[in-house]
Write a protein that holds these residues in place. Structure first.
Motif, PDB file in Angstrom:
ATOM      1  N   VAL A 177       0.859  -1.179   0.000  1.00  0.00           N
ATOM      2  CA  VAL A 177       0.000   0.000   0.000  1.00  0.00           C
ATOM      3  C   VAL A 177       0.896   1.230   0.000  1.00  0.00           C
ATOM      4  O   VAL A 177       1.829   1.325   0.796  1.00  0.00           O
ATOM      5  CB  VAL A 177      -0.927   0.024   1.235  1.00  0.00           C
ATOM      6  CG1 VAL A 177      -1.748   1.300   1.261  1.00  0.00           C
ATOM      7  CG2 VAL A 177      -1.828  -1.204   1.257  1.00  0.00           C
ATOM      8  N   THR A 178       0.625   2.153  -0.903  1.00  0.00           N
ATOM      9  CA  THR A 178       1.391   3.399  -0.919  1.00  0.00           C
ATOM     10  C   THR A 178       0.843   4.340   0.141  1.00  0.00           C
ATOM     11  O   THR A 178      -0.338   4.703   0.106  1.00  0.00           O
ATOM     12  CB  THR A 178       1.329   4.054  -2.302  1.00  0.00           C
ATOM     13  OG1 THR A 178       1.904   3.160  -3.265  1.00  0.00           O
ATOM     14  CG2 THR A 178       2.104   5.367  -2.308  1.00  0.00           C
ATOM     15  N   LEU A 179       1.698   4.715   1.084  1.00  0.00           N
ATOM     16  CA  LEU A 179       1.256   5.570   2.177  1.00  0.00           C
ATOM     17  C   LEU A 179       1.130   7.015   1.725  1.00  0.00           C
ATOM     18  O   LEU A 179       1.866   7.481   0.854  1.00  0.00           O
ATOM     19  CB  LEU A 179       2.220   5.481   3.355  1.00  0.00           C
ATOM     20  CG  LEU A 179       1.952   4.308   4.302  1.00  0.00           C
ATOM     21  CD1 LEU A 179       2.502   3.017   3.746  1.00  0.00           C
ATOM     22  CD2 LEU A 179       2.548   4.573   5.678  1.00  0.00           C
TER      23      LEU A 179
ATOM     24  N   GLY B 220      -3.229   7.521   9.046  1.00  0.00           N
ATOM     25  CA  GLY B 220      -3.881   7.204  10.312  1.00  0.00           C
ATOM     26  C   GLY B 220      -4.428   5.793  10.343  1.00  0.00           C
ATOM     27  O   GLY B 220      -4.276   5.072  11.342  1.00  0.00           O
ATOM     28  N   VAL B 221      -5.047   5.365   9.257  1.00  0.00           N
ATOM     29  CA  VAL B 221      -5.605   4.017   9.183  1.00  0.00           C
ATOM     30  C   VAL B 221      -4.502   2.971   9.229  1.00  0.00           C
ATOM     31  O   VAL B 221      -4.615   1.947   9.915  1.00  0.00           O
ATOM     32  CB  VAL B 221      -6.450   3.868   7.898  1.00  0.00           C
ATOM     33  CG1 VAL B 221      -6.895   2.425   7.712  1.00  0.00           C
ATOM     34  CG2 VAL B 221      -7.652   4.795   7.959  1.00  0.00           C
ATOM     35  N   ILE B 222      -3.408   3.223   8.503  1.00  0.00           N
ATOM     36  CA  ILE B 222      -2.298   2.272   8.490  1.00  0.00           C
ATOM     37  C   ILE B 222      -1.655   2.181   9.866  1.00  0.00           C
ATOM     38  O   ILE B 222      -1.308   1.092  10.343  1.00  0.00           O
ATOM     39  CB  ILE B 222      -1.252   2.670   7.437  1.00  0.00           C
ATOM     40  CG1 ILE B 222      -1.883   2.688   6.036  1.00  0.00           C
ATOM     41  CG2 ILE B 222      -0.057   1.730   7.473  1.00  0.00           C
ATOM     42  CD1 ILE B 222      -2.404   1.357   5.561  1.00  0.00           C
ATOM     43  N   ARG B 223      -1.508   3.303  10.535  1.00  0.00           N
ATOM     44  CA  ARG B 223      -0.964   3.266  11.896  1.00  0.00           C
ATOM     45  C   ARG B 223      -1.838   2.415  12.811  1.00  0.00           C
ATOM     46  O   ARG B 223      -1.336   1.605  13.601  1.00  0.00           O
ATOM     47  CB  ARG B 223      -0.851   4.683  12.456  1.00  0.00           C
ATOM     48  CG  ARG B 223       0.324   5.496  11.952  1.00  0.00           C
ATOM     49  CD  ARG B 223       0.254   6.915  12.500  1.00  0.00           C
ATOM     50  NE  ARG B 223       1.443   7.705  12.222  1.00  0.00           N
ATOM     51  CZ  ARG B 223       1.579   8.987  12.503  1.00  0.00           C
ATOM     52  NH1 ARG B 223       0.564   9.644  13.086  1.00  0.00           N
ATOM     53  NH2 ARG B 223       2.706   9.636  12.217  1.00  0.00           N
ATOM     54  N   GLN B 224      -3.142   2.593  12.724  1.00  0.00           N
ATOM     55  CA  GLN B 224      -4.055   1.821  13.569  1.00  0.00           C
ATOM     56  C   GLN B 224      -3.950   0.328  13.262  1.00  0.00           C
ATOM     57  O   GLN B 224      -3.957  -0.516  14.169  1.00  0.00           O
ATOM     58  CB  GLN B 224      -5.488   2.295  13.366  1.00  0.00           C
ATOM     59  CG  GLN B 224      -5.767   3.672  13.947  1.00  0.00           C
ATOM     60  CD  GLN B 224      -7.198   4.130  13.681  1.00  0.00           C
ATOM     61  OE1 GLN B 224      -7.975   3.455  13.016  1.00  0.00           O
ATOM     62  NE2 GLN B 224      -7.543   5.293  14.211  1.00  0.00           N
TER      63      GLN B 224
ATOM     64  N   ASN C 161       8.408   2.867  -3.560  1.00  0.00           N
ATOM     65  CA  ASN C 161       9.017   4.189  -3.603  1.00  0.00           C
ATOM     66  C   ASN C 161       7.997   5.312  -3.438  1.00  0.00           C
ATOM     67  O   ASN C 161       8.374   6.438  -3.115  1.00  0.00           O
ATOM     68  CB  ASN C 161       9.830   4.384  -4.887  1.00  0.00           C
ATOM     69  CG  ASN C 161      11.147   5.106  -4.614  1.00  0.00           C
ATOM     70  OD1 ASN C 161      11.478   5.410  -3.474  1.00  0.00           O
ATOM     71  ND2 ASN C 161      11.906   5.384  -5.663  1.00  0.00           N
ATOM     72  N   GLY C 162       6.717   5.010  -3.652  1.00  0.00           N
ATOM     73  CA  GLY C 162       5.697   6.007  -3.335  1.00  0.00           C
ATOM     74  C   GLY C 162       5.630   6.270  -1.833  1.00  0.00           C
ATOM     75  O   GLY C 162       5.611   7.420  -1.380  1.00  0.00           O
TER      76      GLY C 162
ATOM     77  N   GLY D  84       7.413   9.177   3.155  1.00  0.00           N
ATOM     78  CA  GLY D  84       8.139   9.107   4.413  1.00  0.00           C
ATOM     79  C   GLY D  84       9.234  10.151   4.503  1.00  0.00           C
ATOM     80  O   GLY D  84       9.358  10.863   5.509  1.00  0.00           O
ATOM     81  N   TRP D  85      10.038  10.253   3.428  1.00  0.00           N
ATOM     82  CA  TRP D  85      11.117  11.238   3.445  1.00  0.00           C
ATOM     83  C   TRP D  85      10.585  12.676   3.431  1.00  0.00           C
ATOM     84  O   TRP D  85      11.114  13.546   4.123  1.00  0.00           O
ATOM     85  CB  TRP D  85      12.054  11.014   2.261  1.00  0.00           C
ATOM     86  CG  TRP D  85      13.051   9.921   2.475  1.00  0.00           C
ATOM     87  CD1 TRP D  85      13.163   8.739   1.798  1.00  0.00           C
ATOM     88  CD2 TRP D  85      14.123   9.911   3.434  1.00  0.00           C
ATOM     89  NE1 TRP D  85      14.216   7.992   2.276  1.00  0.00           N
ATOM     90  CE2 TRP D  85      14.823   8.694   3.279  1.00  0.00           C
ATOM     91  CE3 TRP D  85      14.555  10.813   4.411  1.00  0.00           C
ATOM     92  CZ2 TRP D  85      15.928   8.359   4.056  1.00  0.00           C
ATOM     93  CZ3 TRP D  85      15.657  10.482   5.193  1.00  0.00           C
ATOM     94  CH2 TRP D  85      16.325   9.267   5.012  1.00  0.00           C
TER      95      TRP D  85
END
Length: 318
Positions: A21-23, A29-33, A212-213, A218-219
């Protein structure tokens, strides 16, 4: 899927269970949960290990830093220590996620493992994360008598963004000259923001788990500016360091299909050329975070290599 045929057959269930999944700001927020919900699935710790949570002073003007401490209940008066920095692309994660590994280290090496919950981006951009990590090291040294730490044998370790933060912290520790690490354990470290904007990167890298997305997001979140910009600090992206001499010995491991393979190989070559002892492993057929799938041959090999290197780095016989 250009690289699927290269995936170790034993790891195919991993990439199927962890769809890429590209963050983004919209789904972070959903991915963190979802990641936090996975904590309930972690295996129990050895009964011989105690786990403690503390809040320690953060950098000047910043909040306290939450740390997890892992120690054997009955151990030596002066033990080696490991400062462990968790992964998560600089934008998610917590020390609990790698708790089983930290407890294993404490048990196997009779080590004190200090694992800080450094501040995450985009809520806190650089240098919040590395200064929190530095504060955790400073606290461990200042309280070494209480914690039972032999300050001559402190290693820094991390995976992915945690490995990148470990490499950056090693540079900062070298340059400030207040403390000293004896070893760096860098596992597929996220160390070069310029990867996120490379047009020539092979499609064999980074198809699974962390692409890389997500890397660009992230960067961007950490730096507060586009990755690849001029003037990025080496204490944010260790590969930006012009001088990598005088650093502690390194164990570096990555998978052959990891997005970070090229930046890791380049950094390892630079370290070796600068006279830094380096043990480097590239595991065939392995994507990012492959060791999260235990029981398969490549993960077992990685664990043997990593544990042996960490024992040597700490000066421990196992």
């Amino acid at each position: 899927m250009p690289s699927r045929h290269l995936v170790d057959p034993e790891l195919l269930p991993l990439i199927e269970a962890m769809p890429t999944v590209t963050l983004s700001a919209e789904n972070l927020g959903v991915i963190r949960q979802a990641r936090n919900a996975m904590l309930a699935l972690l295996p129990p710790f050895p009964e011989s290990v105690s786990v403690e949570e503390r809040y320690i002073p953060g950098p000047e003007g910043a909040p306290d830093v939450r740390v997890k401490l892992y120690r054997k209940k009955s151990g030596a008066a002066a033990r080696p220590a490991i400062l462990h920095l968790h992964g998560g692309g600089y934008i998610m994660g917590n020390p609990e996620f790698m708790g089983p590994q930290c407890a294993l280290w404490a048990d196997a090496f009779d080590a004190v493992v200090v694992a800080p919950a450094y501040r995450l981006a985009p809520e806190t951009s650089y240098p919040g994360n590395v200064e929190d990590a530095y504060a955790a090291l400073a606290w461990a040294v200042a309280h070494s008598a209480e914690l039972g730490i032999d300050t001559a044998h402190i290693a820094v370790a991390g995976e992915s963004a945690g490995g990148g933060l470990a490499a950056a912290l090693a540079l900062l520790v070298r340059d400030r000259g207040e403390y000293r690490f004896c070893h760096q354990q860098l596992i597929f470290p996220m160390i070069d923001d310029r990867t996120a904007v490379r047009a020539d990167l092979s499609p064999m890298y980074g198809e699974y788990v962390w692409n890389n997305g997500s890397n660009h997001f992230g960067w961007s979140s950490l730096l507060g500016q586009p990755p690849g910009s001029a003037g990025v600090s080496p204490y944010a992206a260790a590969a930006r360091a012009e001088d990598v001499s005088g650093l502690p010995p390194v164990f570096m491991a990555t998978g052959a299909l990891d997005l970070f393979t090229e930046e890791n190989l380049d950094y390892a070559k630079r370290l070796m050329a600068a006279g830094v002892p380096v043990e480097l492993h590239v595991y065939p057929g392995a994507p990012h975070a492959f060791m999260q799938y235990p029981g398969v041959a490549v993960t077992k090999q990685y664990m043997r290599d990593a544990m042996a290197a960490l024992a040597r780095g700490l000066g421990v016989k196992v």
